[in-house]
Design a protein around this motif. Sequence first.
Motif, PDB file in Angstrom:
ATOM      1  N   ALA A 281      -0.599  -3.632  19.649  1.00  0.00           N
ATOM      2  CA  ALA A 281      -1.745  -3.624  18.732  1.00  0.00           C
ATOM      3  C   ALA A 281      -2.166  -5.030  18.340  1.00  0.00           C
ATOM      4  CB  ALA A 281      -1.394  -2.812  17.483  1.00  0.00           C
ATOM      5  N   GLY A 282      -1.194  -5.920  18.154  1.00  0.00           N
ATOM      6  CA  GLY A 282      -1.516  -7.284  17.765  1.00  0.00           C
ATOM      7  C   GLY A 282      -1.992  -7.371  16.326  1.00  0.00           C
ATOM      8  N   LYS A 283      -2.545  -8.519  15.962  1.00  0.00           N
ATOM      9  CA  LYS A 283      -2.967  -8.762  14.580  1.00  0.00           C
ATOM     10  C   LYS A 283      -4.218  -7.986  14.205  1.00  0.00           C
ATOM     11  CE  LYS A 283      -1.030 -13.410  14.034  1.00  0.00           C
ATOM     12  NZ  LYS A 283      -1.347 -14.815  13.700  1.00  0.00           N
ATOM     13  N   ALA A 284      -4.998  -7.564  15.205  1.00  0.00           N
ATOM     14  CA  ALA A 284      -6.263  -6.903  14.896  1.00  0.00           C
ATOM     15  C   ALA A 284      -6.068  -5.616  14.110  1.00  0.00           C
ATOM     16  CB  ALA A 284      -7.033  -6.610  16.185  1.00  0.00           C
ATOM     17  N   LEU A 285      -4.937  -4.937  14.302  1.00  0.00           N
ATOM     18  CA  LEU A 285      -4.650  -3.690  13.600  1.00  0.00           C
ATOM     19  C   LEU A 285      -3.460  -3.835  12.668  1.00  0.00           C
ATOM     20  CD1 LEU A 285      -5.168  -1.064  16.458  1.00  0.00           C
ATOM     21  CD2 LEU A 285      -6.789  -1.797  14.715  1.00  0.00           C
ATOM     22  N   ALA A 286      -3.137  -5.058  12.286  1.00  0.00           N
ATOM     23  CA  ALA A 286      -1.986  -5.289  11.426  1.00  0.00           C
ATOM     24  C   ALA A 286      -2.268  -4.768  10.021  1.00  0.00           C
ATOM     25  CB  ALA A 286      -1.656  -6.778  11.388  1.00  0.00           C
ATOM     26  N   ILE A 287      -1.456  -3.799   9.581  1.00  0.00           N
ATOM     27  CA  ILE A 287      -1.577  -3.242   8.236  1.00  0.00           C
ATOM     28  C   ILE A 287      -0.184  -3.159   7.644  1.00  0.00           C
ATOM     29  CG2 ILE A 287      -2.374  -1.288   6.863  1.00  0.00           C
ATOM     30  CD1 ILE A 287      -4.230  -0.524   9.051  1.00  0.00           C
ATOM     31  N   SER A 288      -0.077  -3.421   6.368  1.00  0.00           N
ATOM     32  CA  SER A 288       1.202  -3.319   5.685  1.00  0.00           C
ATOM     33  C   SER A 288       1.800  -1.921   5.873  1.00  0.00           C
ATOM     34  CB  SER A 288       1.008  -3.594   4.191  1.00  0.00           C
ATOM     35  OG  SER A 288       2.129  -3.169   3.452  1.00  0.00           O
ATOM     36  N   PRO A 289       3.075  -1.825   6.289  1.00  0.00           N
ATOM     37  CA  PRO A 289       3.714  -0.502   6.427  1.00  0.00           C
ATOM     38  C   PRO A 289       3.655   0.306   5.138  1.00  0.00           C
ATOM     39  CG  PRO A 289       5.074  -2.192   7.448  1.00  0.00           C
ATOM     40  CD  PRO A 289       3.967  -2.906   6.718  1.00  0.00           C
ATOM     41  N   PHE A 290       3.770  -0.376   3.999  1.00  0.00           N
ATOM     42  CA  PHE A 290       3.663   0.322   2.719  1.00  0.00           C
ATOM     43  C   PHE A 290       2.291   0.975   2.575  1.00  0.00           C
ATOM     44  CE2 PHE A 290       1.888   0.093  -1.569  1.00  0.00           C
ATOM     45  CZ  PHE A 290       2.757   0.927  -2.261  1.00  0.00           C
ATOM     46  N   PHE A 291       1.239   0.246   2.944  1.00  0.00           N
ATOM     47  CA  PHE A 291      -0.112   0.789   2.812  1.00  0.00           C
ATOM     48  C   PHE A 291      -0.348   1.933   3.792  1.00  0.00           C
ATOM     49  CE2 PHE A 291      -4.881   0.212   3.252  1.00  0.00           C
ATOM     50  CZ  PHE A 291      -5.150   0.797   2.028  1.00  0.00           C
ATOM     51  N   VAL A 292       0.253   1.832   5.000  1.00  0.00           N
ATOM     52  CA  VAL A 292       0.145   2.927   5.971  1.00  0.00           C
ATOM     53  C   VAL A 292       0.790   4.191   5.411  1.00  0.00           C
ATOM     54  CG1 VAL A 292       0.894   3.742   8.240  1.00  0.00           C
ATOM     55  CG2 VAL A 292       0.020   1.420   7.980  1.00  0.00           C
ATOM     56  N   LEU A 293       2.015   4.055   4.888  1.00  0.00           N
ATOM     57  CA  LEU A 293       2.721   5.210   4.342  1.00  0.00           C
ATOM     58  C   LEU A 293       1.972   5.778   3.139  1.00  0.00           C
ATOM     59  CD1 LEU A 293       5.259   6.955   4.586  1.00  0.00           C
ATOM     60  CD2 LEU A 293       6.410   5.374   3.026  1.00  0.00           C
ATOM     61  N   PHE A 294       1.484   4.896   2.275  1.00  0.00           N
ATOM     62  CA  PHE A 294       0.712   5.339   1.109  1.00  0.00           C
ATOM     63  C   PHE A 294      -0.528   6.107   1.543  1.00  0.00           C
ATOM     64  CE2 PHE A 294      -2.848   4.508  -1.795  1.00  0.00           C
ATOM     65  CZ  PHE A 294      -2.360   5.081  -2.960  1.00  0.00           C
ATOM     66  N   SER A 295      -1.232   5.604   2.557  1.00  0.00           N
ATOM     67  CA  SER A 295      -2.457   6.257   3.037  1.00  0.00           C
ATOM     68  C   SER A 295      -2.157   7.632   3.606  1.00  0.00           C
ATOM     69  CB  SER A 295      -3.140   5.387   4.097  1.00  0.00           C
ATOM     70  OG  SER A 295      -3.495   4.125   3.571  1.00  0.00           O
ATOM     71  N   VAL A 296      -1.066   7.731   4.387  1.00  0.00           N
ATOM     72  CA  VAL A 296      -0.706   9.019   4.987  1.00  0.00           C
ATOM     73  C   VAL A 296      -0.420  10.052   3.905  1.00  0.00           C
ATOM     74  CG1 VAL A 296       1.034  10.222   6.364  1.00  0.00           C
ATOM     75  CG2 VAL A 296       0.135   8.022   7.136  1.00  0.00           C
ATOM     76  N   PHE A 297       0.389   9.682   2.905  1.00  0.00           N
ATOM     77  CA  PHE A 297       0.742  10.636   1.859  1.00  0.00           C
ATOM     78  C   PHE A 297      -0.446  10.951   0.947  1.00  0.00           C
ATOM     79  CE2 PHE A 297       5.224   9.384   2.723  1.00  0.00           C
ATOM     80  CZ  PHE A 297       5.709  10.669   2.967  1.00  0.00           C
ATOM     81  N   LEU A 298      -1.233   9.932   0.626  1.00  0.00           N
ATOM     82  CA  LEU A 298      -2.379  10.158  -0.253  1.00  0.00           C
ATOM     83  C   LEU A 298      -3.370  11.133   0.374  1.00  0.00           C
ATOM     84  CD1 LEU A 298      -4.189   9.521  -2.709  1.00  0.00           C
ATOM     85  CD2 LEU A 298      -5.100   7.582  -1.395  1.00  0.00           C
ATOM     86  N   TRP A 299      -3.765  10.851   1.615  1.00  0.00           N
ATOM     87  CA  TRP A 299      -4.792  11.682   2.237  1.00  0.00           C
ATOM     88  C   TRP A 299      -4.250  13.032   2.676  1.00  0.00           C
ATOM     89  CZ3 TRP A 299      -9.672  10.633   1.469  1.00  0.00           C
ATOM     90  CH2 TRP A 299     -10.024   9.316   1.137  1.00  0.00           C
ATOM     91  N   SER A 300      -2.962  13.119   2.976  1.00  0.00           N
ATOM     92  CA  SER A 300      -2.383  14.434   3.273  1.00  0.00           C
ATOM     93  C   SER A 300      -2.366  15.295   2.009  1.00  0.00           C
ATOM     94  CB  SER A 300      -0.974  14.293   3.841  1.00  0.00           C
ATOM     95  OG  SER A 300      -0.100  13.683   2.902  1.00  0.00           O
ATOM     96  N   PHE A 301      -2.155  14.671   0.854  1.00  0.00           N
ATOM     97  CA  PHE A 301      -2.223  15.409  -0.410  1.00  0.00           C
ATOM     98  C   PHE A 301      -3.651  15.872  -0.696  1.00  0.00           C
ATOM     99  CE2 PHE A 301      -3.261  15.141  -4.978  1.00  0.00           C
ATOM    100  CZ  PHE A 301      -2.474  16.186  -5.458  1.00  0.00           C
ATOM    101  N   LEU A 302      -4.625  15.010  -0.401  1.00  0.00           N
ATOM    102  CA  LEU A 302      -6.013  15.345  -0.694  1.00  0.00           C
ATOM    103  C   LEU A 302      -6.589  16.335   0.304  1.00  0.00           C
ATOM    104  CD1 LEU A 302      -7.413  11.802  -1.626  1.00  0.00           C
ATOM    105  CD2 LEU A 302      -6.786  13.651  -3.195  1.00  0.00           C
TER     106      LEU A 302
END
Length: 355
Positions: A281-302
Amino acid sequence: MTTERTIIVPVSILVAISVAVGLYFSAVIIAPIAGALFIIAIVWPIQSRLQRHLPQLAALAIVVTLTVAVFAVFGSIVAWGFGRIGRSLLADAPRFQMLYDQAANWLEIHGIAVTGLWAEHFDMRWLVRALQGVSSRLNTMVSFWAVVLVYVLLGLLEIGPVTRRISAALDGGTARVLIKGGSLTAAKLRRYMLIRTIMSITTGGMVYALATALGLQLAAEWGVIAFTLNFIPFVGPFIATVLPTLYALAQFESLQSAFVVFAGLNLIQFVIGSYVEPRVAGKALAISPFFVLFSVFLWSFLWGLFGAFIGVPIAIAGLTFCAQSRSARWLAVLLGASDNDGPEALSAKAGATDM
C-alpha cells in the motif's frame, strides 16, 4: 478566549453525538448512498473511457452490467462457502454440543463459574438461530445492494452536471478543493480496493493450502471465508481465524491439533496484514491502526455489516479532505495521511486521475 473554548468543546461533543444518532437512524437512506459513492469512485474510470468511444447510455449499460456481474460472482462464492460451512455445523451439532459441555465442565471444575451463565444462553440451538439470522441478513443485503445499484446508475449520469454546478455555485477555492479532493479520494479508494482484493485472494489461497496440508475438512470453504472476511480489517481476520480453529478442535478432538491450526492461521494473517500489505500500500494509504479499528467498530455499530466494510473507505475519504484544509491538516497528519496529500500536491496528483 478561555470562555469560547469552554463552550466550543461541549458543543462539538453534542454535535458529534447528534450526527452519530442521525446516521444511525437514517441508515436506510444514507448507507446506500455511501455505498453508491464508493462504487462510483471505483468504476468511474471505466465509464469515462467508454464514453470517449460510445454514447453515454451505452457506456453506462456496460458498466452497470459489469458491476452486477461482479456482485453476482462474489455473492455466489460467499453463499457457497458460508452455506457449506453452515450445513456442516448443523450436521455435527451433537458433537459440538458435547465438546462445549466438556469444556464448560472443565472450566467449572477449575473455578471459572461464568461458564454456567454461558450455558444458559449458548448451545447448539443458539448456534442454529444465529445461522438462520445470518441467512436472513444475507437476504436483506441483497435488497440493500439492489438499492445501491440504482443510486450508482443515477450517480454515473450526474457526475458531469454536478461538477459543473459545484464550479458555478461555489467560489473558486472551495470548488477546487471539493472537485480535486473528490478526485484524489476516488483514486485512493480504487487503490485501496485493488490492494485489499489482492491481499484477500492471497490470504484465501494460503488458508486453503494450510487447511489442505493439515487435513482440515472443508479446506476450500475456509479459504473462501478467509477471502471474504479479509475485506473487513481486524474483525474479519479474527473471525476467519477463530472459526476454523473451533472446527479443527471438533474434527480432530485434540487441543494440540487445534493449536497448530490456530498458530498457522495467525501466522498467515500476521505476515500478510502486518508485513506484506503495508509495504504494497505504501504511504498513500497509510492510516493509524487505531483509527482503522475505531472506524470499523464505529461504522459497524451505526450501519451493521456494511458499516464494518465501508468504515475504512470513509476514513480514507475523511482524512484526504482534511489534508486539503490548512486548518484541519494536523488531524490528517496525526492519523496517518501521507505528506504528499496536502493542498500543495493536490493539483498535480488529482490532475492525473480520471475523476
